[in-house]
Design a protein around this motif. Structure first.
Motif, PDB file in Angstrom:
ATOM      1  N   LYS A 186      37.350  36.743  27.176  1.00 14.45           N
ATOM      2  CA  LYS A 186      37.704  36.053  28.406  1.00 14.45           C
ATOM      3  C   LYS A 186      38.450  36.989  29.354  1.00 14.45           C
ATOM      4  O   LYS A 186      38.189  37.022  30.550  1.00 14.45           O
ATOM      5  CB  LYS A 186      38.601  34.851  28.055  1.00 14.45           C
ATOM      6  N   GLN A 187      39.359  37.762  28.790  1.00 14.39           N
ATOM      7  CA  GLN A 187      40.144  38.706  29.587  1.00 14.39           C
ATOM      8  C   GLN A 187      39.243  39.812  30.134  1.00 14.39           C
ATOM      9  O   GLN A 187      39.376  40.214  31.284  1.00 14.39           O
ATOM     10  CB  GLN A 187      41.261  39.310  28.725  1.00 14.39           C
ATOM     11  N   ASN A 188      38.299  40.255  29.347  1.00 18.55           N
ATOM     12  CA  ASN A 188      37.356  41.295  29.745  1.00 18.55           C
ATOM     13  C   ASN A 188      36.473  40.804  30.896  1.00 18.55           C
ATOM     14  O   ASN A 188      36.222  41.531  31.861  1.00 18.55           O
ATOM     15  CB  ASN A 188      36.515  41.708  28.543  1.00 18.55           C
ATOM     16  N   ASN A 189      35.978  39.564  30.786  1.00 16.34           N
ATOM     17  CA  ASN A 189      35.160  38.987  31.856  1.00 16.34           C
ATOM     18  C   ASN A 189      35.956  38.859  33.146  1.00 16.34           C
ATOM     19  O   ASN A 189      35.439  39.118  34.231  1.00 16.34           O
ATOM     20  CB  ASN A 189      34.615  37.620  31.438  1.00 16.34           C
ATOM     21  N   GLN A 190      37.230  38.440  33.034  1.00 22.60           N
ATOM     22  CA  GLN A 190      38.075  38.311  34.223  1.00 22.60           C
ATOM     23  C   GLN A 190      38.287  39.676  34.871  1.00 22.60           C
ATOM     24  O   GLN A 190      38.260  39.802  36.093  1.00 22.60           O
ATOM     25  CB  GLN A 190      39.430  37.668  33.860  1.00 22.60           C
TER      26      GLN A 190
ATOM     27  N   LYS B 159      36.237  42.220  34.785  1.00 26.08           N
ATOM     28  CA  LYS B 159      34.981  42.593  35.448  1.00 26.08           C
ATOM     29  C   LYS B 159      34.829  41.861  36.778  1.00 26.08           C
ATOM     30  O   LYS B 159      34.424  42.449  37.783  1.00 26.08           O
ATOM     31  CB  LYS B 159      33.780  42.285  34.546  1.00 26.08           C
ATOM     32  N   LYS B 160      35.183  40.573  36.795  1.00 27.79           N
ATOM     33  CA  LYS B 160      35.099  39.796  38.035  1.00 27.79           C
ATOM     34  C   LYS B 160      36.056  40.346  39.081  1.00 27.79           C
ATOM     35  O   LYS B 160      35.692  40.483  40.251  1.00 27.79           O
ATOM     36  CB  LYS B 160      35.402  38.318  37.767  1.00 27.79           C
ATOM     37  N   ASP B 161      37.288  40.656  38.663  1.00 24.15           N
ATOM     38  CA  ASP B 161      38.277  41.199  39.600  1.00 24.15           C
ATOM     39  C   ASP B 161      37.812  42.542  40.153  1.00 24.15           C
ATOM     40  O   ASP B 161      37.960  42.819  41.349  1.00 24.15           O
ATOM     41  CB  ASP B 161      39.646  41.350  38.921  1.00 24.15           C
ATOM     42  N   LEU B 162      37.263  43.379  39.290  1.00 26.41           N
ATOM     43  CA  LEU B 162      36.759  44.689  39.725  1.00 26.41           C
ATOM     44  C   LEU B 162      35.610  44.518  40.713  1.00 26.41           C
ATOM     45  O   LEU B 162      35.562  45.195  41.756  1.00 26.41           O
ATOM     46  CB  LEU B 162      36.307  45.515  38.513  1.00 26.41           C
ATOM     47  N   ALA B 163      34.693  43.608  40.424  1.00 23.92           N
ATOM     48  CA  ALA B 163      33.557  43.367  41.321  1.00 23.92           C
ATOM     49  C   ALA B 163      34.046  42.871  42.672  1.00 23.92           C
ATOM     50  O   ALA B 163      33.578  43.333  43.721  1.00 23.92           O
ATOM     51  CB  ALA B 163      32.593  42.366  40.703  1.00 23.92           C
TER      52      ALA B 163
ATOM     53  N   PHE C 212      36.949  43.427  44.032  1.00 23.71           N
ATOM     54  CA  PHE C 212      37.611  44.552  44.700  1.00 23.71           C
ATOM     55  C   PHE C 212      36.584  45.491  45.337  1.00 23.71           C
ATOM     56  O   PHE C 212      36.709  45.891  46.498  1.00 23.71           O
ATOM     57  CB  PHE C 212      38.475  45.320  43.678  1.00 23.71           C
ATOM     58  N   LEU C 213      35.545  45.816  44.577  1.00 21.67           N
ATOM     59  CA  LEU C 213      34.516  46.736  45.090  1.00 21.67           C
ATOM     60  C   LEU C 213      33.773  46.117  46.276  1.00 21.67           C
ATOM     61  O   LEU C 213      33.514  46.794  47.275  1.00 21.67           O
ATOM     62  CB  LEU C 213      33.533  47.102  43.977  1.00 21.67           C
ATOM     63  N   ILE C 214      33.438  44.848  46.183  1.00 17.60           N
ATOM     64  CA  ILE C 214      32.729  44.179  47.276  1.00 17.60           C
ATOM     65  C   ILE C 214      33.598  44.122  48.516  1.00 17.60           C
ATOM     66  O   ILE C 214      33.150  44.401  49.627  1.00 17.60           O
ATOM     67  CB  ILE C 214      32.254  42.773  46.834  1.00 17.60           C
ATOM     68  N   ARG C 215      34.880  43.773  48.342  1.00 11.32           N
ATOM     69  CA  ARG C 215      35.797  43.686  49.481  1.00 11.32           C
ATOM     70  C   ARG C 215      35.913  45.045  50.177  1.00 11.32           C
ATOM     71  O   ARG C 215      35.830  45.146  51.385  1.00 11.32           O
ATOM     72  CB  ARG C 215      37.158  43.180  49.009  1.00 11.32           C
ATOM     73  N   ASN C 216      36.065  46.108  49.389  1.00 10.42           N
ATOM     74  CA  ASN C 216      36.179  47.447  49.974  1.00 10.42           C
ATOM     75  C   ASN C 216      34.871  47.901  50.604  1.00 10.42           C
ATOM     76  O   ASN C 216      34.862  48.546  51.655  1.00 10.42           O
ATOM     77  CB  ASN C 216      36.649  48.454  48.931  1.00 10.42           C
TER      78      ASN C 216
END
Length: 137
Positions: free
Chosen positions: A3-7, A9-13, A15-19
């Motif tokens: 669950k923590q790993n999926n979260q 990955k979502k946070d990283l995605a 961040f990358l999309i926002r940037n």
């Protein structure tokens, strides 16, 4: 942990999309970013434009193919229609010219042979059937 790993990955995605969105809004910032990542921006642009041009040519070619198929089908229908029309006992070219509102000079009409009349009628009905098909669409 999954669950923590999926979260993560979502946070990283996010961040990358926002940037990426922020950088791509400014053309120079986008170019600078791509250059910093060792991308050849000019080559990317040239390749992209070539790809777009190729796609446009393929679309135009397909469109032309479809028009040719439509023309062939309409001409086949017109030939059958005209042959049937010319074989009727009560066929009158003068009456047909009136009903179809064809623009023919009656002086030329007298000098036409059967092949000329057939060719003119095939062209007329081919165009008529093609236009009818376009209106039906």
């Amino acid at each position: 942990m999954s669950k923590q790993n999926n979260q993560y990955k979502k946070d990283l995605a996010k961040f990358l999309i926002r940037n990426a969105e922020q950088d791509s809004r400014d053309e120079q910032a986008a170019k600078d970013f791509l250059l910093s990542e060792d991308f050849n921006v000019d080559k990317l642009i040239i390749d992209g434009l070539k790809r777009i041009k190729k796609m446009q040519l393929l679309i135009n070619a397909r469109s032309t193919e479809l028009e040719m198929e439509e023309t062939t089908q309409a001409k086949s229908e017109a030939i059958a229609w005209v042959d049937d029309l010319l074989n009727k006992q009560n066929f009158s070219i003068v009456e047909l010219v009136r009903t179809e509102e064809l623009s023919l000079s009656f002086r030329n009409l007298d000098s036409m042979n059967e092949t000329d009349v057939r060719d003119i009628l095939i062209r007329h009905f081919t165009l008529k059937f093609m236009n009818k098909g376009k209106r039906d669409e």
